[in-house]
Write a protein that holds these residues in place. Sequence first.
Motif, short mmCIF file in Angstrom:
data_model
loop_
_atom_site.label_atom_id
_atom_site.label_comp_id
_atom_site.label_asym_id
_atom_site.label_seq_id
_atom_site.Cartn_x
_atom_site.Cartn_y
_atom_site.Cartn_z
N LEU A 18 3.51 2.10 -0.27
CA LEU A 18 3.41 1.00 0.69
C LEU A 18 4.77 0.50 1.10
O LEU A 18 5.02 0.20 2.27
CB LEU A 18 2.59 -0.15 0.09
CG LEU A 18 1.09 0.03 0.08
CD1 LEU A 18 0.43 -1.12 -0.66
CD2 LEU A 18 0.55 0.12 1.48
N SER A 19 5.69 0.39 0.14
CA SER A 19 7.05 -0.08 0.43
C SER A 19 7.76 0.85 1.39
O SER A 19 8.42 0.41 2.33
CB SER A 19 7.86 -0.21 -0.86
OG SER A 19 7.27 -1.16 -1.71
N VAL A 20 7.63 2.15 1.15
CA VAL A 20 8.27 3.13 2.04
C VAL A 20 7.72 3.01 3.45
O VAL A 20 8.47 2.98 4.42
CB VAL A 20 8.10 4.56 1.49
CG1 VAL A 20 8.52 5.61 2.51
CG2 VAL A 20 8.88 4.74 0.20
N PHE A 21 6.39 2.93 3.59
CA PHE A 21 5.81 2.81 4.92
C PHE A 21 6.21 1.50 5.59
O PHE A 21 6.42 1.46 6.80
CB PHE A 21 4.29 2.96 4.88
CG PHE A 21 3.85 4.37 4.74
CD1 PHE A 21 4.15 5.31 5.71
CD2 PHE A 21 3.14 4.78 3.63
CE1 PHE A 21 3.77 6.63 5.58
CE2 PHE A 21 2.75 6.09 3.50
CZ PHE A 21 3.06 7.03 4.47
N PHE A 22 6.34 0.43 4.83
CA PHE A 22 6.77 -0.85 5.39
C PHE A 22 8.19 -0.74 5.93
O PHE A 22 8.49 -1.17 7.03
CB PHE A 22 6.67 -1.96 4.34
CG PHE A 22 7.14 -3.28 4.85
CD1 PHE A 22 6.36 -4.02 5.72
CD2 PHE A 22 8.38 -3.78 4.47
CE1 PHE A 22 6.80 -5.24 6.20
CE2 PHE A 22 8.83 -4.99 4.94
CZ PHE A 22 8.03 -5.73 5.81
N ILE A 23 9.07 -0.13 5.14
CA ILE A 23 10.46 0.03 5.56
C ILE A 23 10.54 0.90 6.80
O ILE A 23 11.26 0.59 7.75
CB ILE A 23 11.31 0.61 4.40
CG1 ILE A 23 11.44 -0.44 3.30
CG2 ILE A 23 12.68 1.06 4.91
CD1 ILE A 23 12.00 0.11 2.00
N ILE A 24 9.79 2.00 6.81
CA ILE A 24 9.79 2.89 7.98
C ILE A 24 9.26 2.16 9.21
O ILE A 24 9.82 2.27 10.29
CB ILE A 24 8.97 4.16 7.69
CG1 ILE A 24 9.69 5.02 6.66
CG2 ILE A 24 8.72 4.95 8.97
CD1 ILE A 24 8.84 6.17 6.14
N SER A 25 8.19 1.39 9.04
CA SER A 25 7.58 0.70 10.18
C SER A 25 8.49 -0.39 10.74
O SER A 25 8.37 -0.76 11.89
CB SER A 25 6.22 0.13 9.81
OG SER A 25 6.38 -0.95 8.91
N PHE A 98 -4.86 8.85 8.06
CA PHE A 98 -3.78 9.22 7.15
C PHE A 98 -2.54 9.71 7.88
O PHE A 98 -2.62 10.30 8.95
CB PHE A 98 -4.25 10.29 6.17
CG PHE A 98 -5.21 9.77 5.14
CD1 PHE A 98 -4.75 9.34 3.91
CD2 PHE A 98 -6.56 9.68 5.41
CE1 PHE A 98 -5.62 8.85 2.96
CE2 PHE A 98 -7.44 9.19 4.46
CZ PHE A 98 -6.97 8.77 3.24
N LEU A 99 -1.40 9.47 7.25
CA LEU A 99 -0.09 9.98 7.66
C LEU A 99 0.37 10.95 6.59
O LEU A 99 0.01 10.79 5.43
CB LEU A 99 0.93 8.84 7.74
CG LEU A 99 0.59 7.64 8.62
CD1 LEU A 99 1.55 6.50 8.34
CD2 LEU A 99 0.64 8.04 10.07
N GLY A 100 1.19 11.93 6.95
CA GLY A 100 1.76 12.79 5.93
C GLY A 100 1.70 14.25 6.28
O GLY A 100 1.26 14.64 7.35
N TYR A 105 -0.10 12.65 1.33
CA TYR A 105 -0.70 11.89 2.42
C TYR A 105 -0.89 10.44 1.98
O TYR A 105 -1.14 10.16 0.82
CB TYR A 105 -2.07 12.48 2.81
CG TYR A 105 -1.94 13.92 3.20
CD1 TYR A 105 -1.62 14.28 4.50
CD2 TYR A 105 -2.10 14.92 2.25
CE1 TYR A 105 -1.47 15.61 4.84
CE2 TYR A 105 -1.95 16.25 2.60
CZ TYR A 105 -1.63 16.59 3.89
OH TYR A 105 -1.47 17.90 4.23
N ALA A 106 -0.78 9.51 2.93
CA ALA A 106 -0.98 8.10 2.64
C ALA A 106 -1.69 7.45 3.81
O ALA A 106 -1.53 7.87 4.96
CB ALA A 106 0.35 7.40 2.38
N ILE A 117 -3.19 3.96 -0.01
CA ILE A 117 -3.94 5.10 -0.51
C ILE A 117 -3.01 6.30 -0.48
O ILE A 117 -2.46 6.63 0.56
CB ILE A 117 -5.20 5.37 0.33
CG1 ILE A 117 -6.12 4.15 0.28
CG2 ILE A 117 -5.92 6.62 -0.17
CD1 ILE A 117 -7.31 4.24 1.19
N SER A 118 -2.85 6.93 -1.62
CA SER A 118 -1.95 8.07 -1.73
C SER A 118 -2.70 9.28 -2.25
O SER A 118 -3.43 9.20 -3.23
CB SER A 118 -0.81 7.71 -2.69
OG SER A 118 -0.02 8.83 -2.97
#
Length: 141
Positions: A18-25, A98-100, A105-106, A117-118
């Motif tokens: 979640l942290s990685v996706f937040f930073i990317i977003s 899902f992304l990945g 995938y997440a 969800i990972s």
Amino acid sequence: MNMKNNLFKNLGKVAIVLSVFFIISCGSDDDGDDVTADVFVTLPTETVSTYTGSLGYTPADGMGVVGVTDGTATITQSGSSYTISFSDGVPSITGLRFLGSDGAYASVSSDGSSLGISLDDGELAIGATIDGNTWAFSGDR
């Protein structure tokens, strides 16, 4: 006790995702374009399966709490979205995308809910809070 430790360890993985996706977003995508369907992927057939592991659920009203228990989570596809159905009377999580790629995938939420969800190497980890209901799952195929 070992099952609880295992669940918390895997929830840590969900928090990292979640942290990685937040930073990317929050990156340099301030061009005003909406996210298109092109960023979402179709999961490989082998990931659309049943996973066995530790299941926890707490409903928003606090009634009928399912503690940490052995349970299952089954991923099914309907069109371009996915549903995760759980054992032990735990409600499903629907409308997932899902992304990945390459086996990792997440799923992320765009409606204000907290959802992580990972799927990675046959392991499924879920940490979600939607409308006050809380799900936790960690298991493998």
